[in-house]
Design a protein around this motif. Structure first.
Motif, PDB file in Angstrom:
ATOM      1  N   PRO A   1      15.744  11.337  54.319  1.00 35.86           N
ATOM      2  CA  PRO A   1      14.317  11.115  54.037  1.00 35.86           C
ATOM      3  C   PRO A   1      14.046  10.151  52.882  1.00 35.86           C
ATOM      4  N   ASP A   2      14.789  10.245  51.784  1.00 30.88           N
ATOM      5  CA  ASP A   2      14.546   9.343  50.662  1.00 30.88           C
ATOM      6  C   ASP A   2      14.913   7.906  51.009  1.00 30.88           C
ATOM      7  N   GLU A   3      15.972   7.723  51.805  1.00 35.40           N
ATOM      8  CA  GLU A   3      16.362   6.381  52.241  1.00 35.40           C
ATOM      9  C   GLU A   3      15.316   5.808  53.196  1.00 35.40           C
ATOM     10  N   ALA A   4      14.836   6.653  54.105  1.00 32.15           N
ATOM     11  CA  ALA A   4      13.831   6.208  55.077  1.00 32.15           C
ATOM     12  C   ALA A   4      12.559   5.758  54.372  1.00 32.15           C
ATOM     13  N   LEU A   5      12.112   6.522  53.387  1.00 34.92           N
ATOM     14  CA  LEU A   5      10.888   6.152  52.660  1.00 34.92           C
ATOM     15  C   LEU A   5      11.045   4.842  51.916  1.00 34.92           C
ATOM     16  N   SER A   6      12.200   4.608  51.303  1.00 38.41           N
ATOM     17  CA  SER A   6      12.392   3.347  50.572  1.00 38.41           C
ATOM     18  C   SER A   6      12.444   2.163  51.531  1.00 38.41           C
ATOM     19  N   LEU A   7      13.057   2.342  52.700  1.00 39.56           N
ATOM     20  CA  LEU A   7      13.130   1.257  53.681  1.00 39.56           C
ATOM     21  C   LEU A   7      11.758   0.961  54.281  1.00 39.56           C
ATOM     22  N   ILE A   8      10.995   2.003  54.595  1.00 47.07           N
ATOM     23  CA  ILE A   8       9.646   1.822  55.137  1.00 47.07           C
ATOM     24  C   ILE A   8       8.759   1.147  54.104  1.00 47.07           C
ATOM     25  N   SER A   9       8.878   1.549  52.860  1.00 48.06           N
ATOM     26  CA  SER A   9       8.093   0.935  51.786  1.00 48.06           C
ATOM     27  C   SER A   9       8.405  -0.553  51.649  1.00 48.06           C
ATOM     28  N   ALA A  10       9.684  -0.897  51.680  1.00 46.50           N
ATOM     29  CA  ALA A  10      10.083  -2.310  51.588  1.00 46.50           C
ATOM     30  C   ALA A  10       9.533  -3.100  52.769  1.00 46.50           C
ATOM     31  N   ASP A  11       9.539  -2.512  53.955  1.00 46.54           N
ATOM     32  CA  ASP A  11       9.016  -3.200  55.133  1.00 46.54           C
ATOM     33  C   ASP A  11       7.515  -3.420  55.011  1.00 46.54           C
ATOM     34  N   ARG A  12       6.789  -2.417  54.568  1.00 44.41           N
ATOM     35  CA  ARG A  12       5.334  -2.553  54.424  1.00 44.41           C
ATOM     36  C   ARG A  12       4.953  -3.594  53.379  1.00 44.41           C
ATOM     37  N   GLU A  13       5.793  -3.747  52.351  1.00 41.62           N
ATOM     38  CA  GLU A  13       5.523  -4.736  51.307  1.00 41.62           C
ATOM     39  C   GLU A  13       6.032  -6.126  51.673  1.00 41.62           C
ATOM     40  N   GLY A  14       6.700  -6.250  52.820  1.00 45.83           N
ATOM     41  CA  GLY A  14       7.191  -7.541  53.275  1.00 45.83           C
ATOM     42  C   GLY A  14       8.448  -8.011  52.551  1.00 45.83           C
ATOM     43  N   LYS A  15       9.173  -7.105  51.910  1.00 40.45           N
ATOM     44  CA  LYS A  15      10.393  -7.459  51.188  1.00 40.45           C
ATOM     45  C   LYS A  15      11.564  -7.600  52.149  1.00 40.45           C
ATOM     46  N   ILE A  16      12.676  -8.142  51.645  1.00 46.65           N
ATOM     47  CA  ILE A  16      13.895  -8.233  52.430  1.00 46.65           C
ATOM     48  C   ILE A  16      14.384  -6.818  52.689  1.00 46.65           C
ATOM     49  N   LEU A  17      14.731  -6.540  53.934  1.00 48.77           N
ATOM     50  CA  LEU A  17      15.163  -5.202  54.300  1.00 48.77           C
ATOM     51  C   LEU A  17      16.660  -5.057  54.065  1.00 48.77           C
ATOM     52  N   ARG A  18      17.018  -4.186  53.139  1.00 48.68           N
ATOM     53  CA  ARG A  18      18.413  -3.884  52.824  1.00 48.68           C
ATOM     54  C   ARG A  18      18.631  -2.408  53.120  1.00 48.68           C
ATOM     55  N   CYS A  19      19.678  -2.111  53.867  1.00 52.93           N
ATOM     56  CA  CYS A  19      19.979  -0.729  54.230  1.00 52.93           C
ATOM     57  C   CYS A  19      20.275   0.079  52.979  1.00 52.93           C
ATOM     58  N   PRO A  20      19.524   1.157  52.743  1.00 52.61           N
ATOM     59  CA  PRO A  20      19.769   1.974  51.559  1.00 52.61           C
ATOM     60  C   PRO A  20      21.037   2.816  51.680  1.00 52.61           C
ATOM     61  N   SER A  21      21.592   2.920  52.875  1.00 56.57           N
ATOM     62  CA  SER A  21      22.787   3.722  53.086  1.00 56.57           C
ATOM     63  C   SER A  21      24.067   2.926  52.848  1.00 56.57           C
ATOM     64  N   CYS A  22      24.162   1.733  53.444  1.00 56.61           N
ATOM     65  CA  CYS A  22      25.391   0.943  53.321  1.00 56.61           C
ATOM     66  C   CYS A  22      25.212  -0.350  52.533  1.00 56.61           C
ATOM     67  N   GLY A  23      23.973  -0.751  52.235  1.00 57.71           N
ATOM     68  CA  GLY A  23      23.710  -1.949  51.443  1.00 57.71           C
ATOM     69  C   GLY A  23      23.632  -3.242  52.236  1.00 57.71           C
ATOM     70  N   SER A  24      23.785  -3.182  53.539  1.00 60.42           N
ATOM     71  CA  SER A  24      23.747  -4.368  54.379  1.00 60.42           C
ATOM     72  C   SER A  24      22.322  -4.928  54.484  1.00 60.42           C
ATOM     73  N   GLU A  25      22.225  -6.245  54.622  1.00 60.41           N
ATOM     74  CA  GLU A  25      20.924  -6.881  54.843  1.00 60.41           C
ATOM     75  C   GLU A  25      20.679  -7.130  56.329  1.00 60.41           C
ATOM     76  N   ALA A  26      21.444  -6.473  57.184  1.00 58.02           N
ATOM     77  CA  ALA A  26      21.333  -6.657  58.628  1.00 58.02           C
ATOM     78  C   ALA A  26      20.462  -5.570  59.248  1.00 58.02           C
ATOM     79  N   VAL A  27      19.254  -5.405  58.722  1.00 57.34           N
ATOM     80  CA  VAL A  27      18.319  -4.419  59.259  1.00 57.34           C
ATOM     81  C   VAL A  27      17.372  -5.142  60.210  1.00 57.34           C
ATOM     82  N   GLU A  28      17.346  -4.669  61.446  1.00 59.39           N
ATOM     83  CA  GLU A  28      16.509  -5.286  62.478  1.00 59.39           C
ATOM     84  C   GLU A  28      15.201  -4.521  62.598  1.00 59.39           C
ATOM     85  N   ARG A  29      14.088  -5.271  62.676  1.00 57.52           N
ATOM     86  CA  ARG A  29      12.752  -4.682  62.816  1.00 57.52           C
ATOM     87  C   ARG A  29      12.254  -4.952  64.221  1.00 57.52           C
ATOM     88  N   ILE A  30      11.876  -3.879  64.916  1.00 54.63           N
ATOM     89  CA  ILE A  30      11.349  -4.024  66.275  1.00 54.63           C
ATOM     90  C   ILE A  30       9.983  -3.367  66.325  1.00 54.63           C
TER      91      ILE A  30
END
Length: 78
Positions: free
Chosen positions: A11-40
């Protein structure tokens, strides 16, 4: 036969990722640190909110999260 398990973000990782997406920031996986997060579906080029369900999937660790973008939150509710 076992069921296929879908890996989801904590849940804490999901909230940080959703927040970054809503703010238009670069999406970085909070679990593994990869920048390969795909938005559909992909973010519209004009930056407007995407109606409906949005899925975020890390290509490196296969974790997923989805949320509904409800647009701009009124200032009184922040």
């Amino acid at each position: 036969m076992g069921r296929r398990h879908v890996k989801e973000f904590r849940p804490d990782e999901a909230l940080s990722l959703i927040s970054a997406d809503r703010e238009g920031k670069i999406l970085r996986c909070p679990s593994c640190g990869s920048e390969a997060v795909e938005r559909i579906p992909p973010r519209p080029s004009d930056g407007s909110p995407t109606p409906g369900r949005i899925g975020l999937t890390c290509a490196a660790c296969s974790r997923v999260v989805s949320y509904i973008d409800r647009g701009e939150v009124p200032a009184a509710l922040r």
